[in-house]
Write a protein that holds these residues in place. Sequence first.
Motif, short mmCIF file in Angstrom:
data_model
loop_
_atom_site.label_atom_id
_atom_site.label_comp_id
_atom_site.label_asym_id
_atom_site.label_seq_id
_atom_site.Cartn_x
_atom_site.Cartn_y
_atom_site.Cartn_z
N ASN A 137 13.13 -18.54 90.82
CA ASN A 137 12.21 -18.13 91.90
C ASN A 137 11.16 -19.20 92.13
O ASN A 137 10.86 -19.55 93.28
CB ASN A 137 11.51 -16.82 91.57
N ALA A 138 10.60 -19.73 91.04
CA ALA A 138 9.57 -20.76 91.16
C ALA A 138 10.13 -22.00 91.85
O ALA A 138 9.45 -22.62 92.67
CB ALA A 138 9.01 -21.12 89.78
N GLN A 139 11.37 -22.34 91.56
CA GLN A 139 11.97 -23.50 92.21
C GLN A 139 12.23 -23.23 93.68
O GLN A 139 11.94 -24.07 94.54
CB GLN A 139 13.26 -23.91 91.50
N SER A 140 12.75 -22.06 94.01
CA SER A 140 13.05 -21.77 95.42
C SER A 140 11.78 -21.67 96.27
O SER A 140 11.82 -21.93 97.47
CB SER A 140 13.88 -20.49 95.55
N MET A 141 10.64 -21.34 95.65
CA MET A 141 9.37 -21.27 96.38
C MET A 141 8.64 -22.61 96.40
O MET A 141 7.55 -22.71 96.95
CB MET A 141 8.47 -20.20 95.76
N GLY A 142 9.22 -23.63 95.78
CA GLY A 142 8.60 -24.95 95.79
C GLY A 142 7.54 -25.14 94.72
O GLY A 142 6.81 -26.13 94.74
N ILE A 143 7.44 -24.22 93.78
CA ILE A 143 6.46 -24.36 92.70
C ILE A 143 7.02 -25.27 91.61
O ILE A 143 6.37 -26.23 91.21
CB ILE A 143 6.09 -22.98 92.13
N ALA A 144 8.21 -24.97 91.15
CA ALA A 144 8.87 -25.80 90.12
C ALA A 144 9.72 -26.85 90.80
O ALA A 144 10.44 -26.56 91.76
CB ALA A 144 9.73 -24.93 89.21
N ASP A 145 9.63 -28.07 90.30
CA ASP A 145 10.40 -29.17 90.86
C ASP A 145 11.76 -29.33 90.21
O ASP A 145 12.69 -29.84 90.84
CB ASP A 145 9.61 -30.48 90.71
N GLU A 146 11.88 -28.92 88.97
CA GLU A 146 13.16 -29.02 88.28
C GLU A 146 13.24 -27.94 87.22
O GLU A 146 12.24 -27.61 86.58
CB GLU A 146 13.31 -30.40 87.62
N ILE A 147 14.42 -27.41 87.05
CA ILE A 147 14.70 -26.46 85.98
C ILE A 147 15.54 -27.20 84.94
O ILE A 147 16.60 -27.74 85.27
CB ILE A 147 15.44 -25.22 86.49
N ILE A 148 15.04 -27.23 83.73
CA ILE A 148 15.74 -27.91 82.64
C ILE A 148 16.66 -26.90 81.96
O ILE A 148 16.21 -25.86 81.47
CB ILE A 148 14.73 -28.48 81.63
N LYS A 149 17.94 -27.22 81.97
CA LYS A 149 18.94 -26.32 81.39
C LYS A 149 18.70 -26.16 79.89
O LYS A 149 18.44 -27.12 79.19
CB LYS A 149 20.34 -26.87 81.66
N GLU A 150 18.80 -24.93 79.44
CA GLU A 150 18.62 -24.62 78.02
C GLU A 150 19.98 -24.53 77.33
O GLU A 150 20.99 -24.20 77.96
CB GLU A 150 17.87 -23.30 77.84
N PRO A 151 20.01 -24.79 76.03
CA PRO A 151 21.27 -24.64 75.29
C PRO A 151 21.70 -23.17 75.25
O PRO A 151 20.89 -22.27 75.48
CB PRO A 151 20.94 -25.16 73.90
N ALA A 168 16.67 -32.67 76.16
CA ALA A 168 16.77 -32.38 77.60
C ALA A 168 15.41 -32.53 78.26
O ALA A 168 15.29 -33.11 79.36
CB ALA A 168 17.32 -30.97 77.82
N MET A 169 14.38 -32.04 77.59
CA MET A 169 13.02 -32.18 78.13
C MET A 169 12.61 -33.65 78.20
O MET A 169 12.01 -34.09 79.19
CB MET A 169 12.04 -31.38 77.28
N SER A 170 12.92 -34.41 77.18
CA SER A 170 12.57 -35.82 77.15
C SER A 170 13.21 -36.58 78.30
O SER A 170 12.54 -37.37 78.98
CB SER A 170 12.99 -36.44 75.81
N HIS A 171 14.48 -36.33 78.55
CA HIS A 171 15.18 -37.00 79.67
C HIS A 171 14.53 -36.65 81.00
O HIS A 171 14.30 -37.53 81.83
CB HIS A 171 16.67 -36.62 79.70
N ALA A 172 14.24 -35.38 81.20
CA ALA A 172 13.64 -34.95 82.46
C ALA A 172 12.23 -35.55 82.63
O ALA A 172 11.88 -36.05 83.70
CB ALA A 172 13.58 -33.43 82.53
N LEU A 173 11.44 -35.49 81.58
CA LEU A 173 10.08 -36.04 81.65
C LEU A 173 10.10 -37.54 81.94
O LEU A 173 9.34 -38.02 82.78
CB LEU A 173 9.33 -35.77 80.34
N ARG A 174 10.96 -38.27 81.26
CA ARG A 174 11.05 -39.72 81.49
C ARG A 174 11.45 -40.02 82.93
O ARG A 174 10.88 -40.91 83.57
CB ARG A 174 12.03 -40.35 80.52
N ARG A 175 12.41 -39.30 83.45
CA ARG A 175 12.89 -39.52 84.82
C ARG A 175 11.76 -39.30 85.82
O ARG A 175 11.53 -40.11 86.72
CB ARG A 175 14.08 -38.59 85.10
N HIS A 176 11.02 -38.22 85.64
CA HIS A 176 9.93 -37.92 86.57
C HIS A 176 8.77 -38.90 86.40
O HIS A 176 8.16 -39.30 87.39
CB HIS A 176 9.46 -36.46 86.40
N LEU A 177 8.47 -39.27 85.17
CA LEU A 177 7.39 -40.23 84.95
C LEU A 177 7.69 -41.59 85.56
O LEU A 177 6.80 -42.23 86.12
CB LEU A 177 7.08 -40.36 83.46
#
Length: 128
Positions: free
Chosen positions: A63-77, A91-100
């Motif tokens: 919901n947060a992503q579809s409303m433009g609040i969240a920019d990415e959802i990180i898939k959980e194991p 997974a969090m590290s990869h996403a954070l590095r990409r965005h940074l």
Amino acid sequence: RGRRRHVLRPAGGALGLGVANRLLMLQYATYSVITPEGCASILWRDGAQSAIAAEQLKLLSSNAQSMGIADEIIKEPRGGAHRDALSTAEAMSHALRRHLVELCELSPEELVSARYEKFRSIGHVEGS
């Protein structure tokens, strides 16, 4: 005459949680500044209405992503983040590095402008 349905804009608490150029959420995370029970108590003076409140609060990361609040959802194991902390951290590290990397290419003025535009575009009124 059509009935107008309002979609909530983030309030002060939500802004306090998410004032950032990018907001990333884990797949099974929720985003809210009030519990469904608290919301139901305020709106209907009946905490038992929490299921209705939870649906209206749109708590899920999707919901947060579809409303433009969240920019990415990180898939959980499988089984959730708590079942495999190392995989979740990777997974969090990869996403954070990409965005940074993307954000580091922007000037301070561009960062402020992008953040302002992001929050101005969140929420809308349906049926208007």
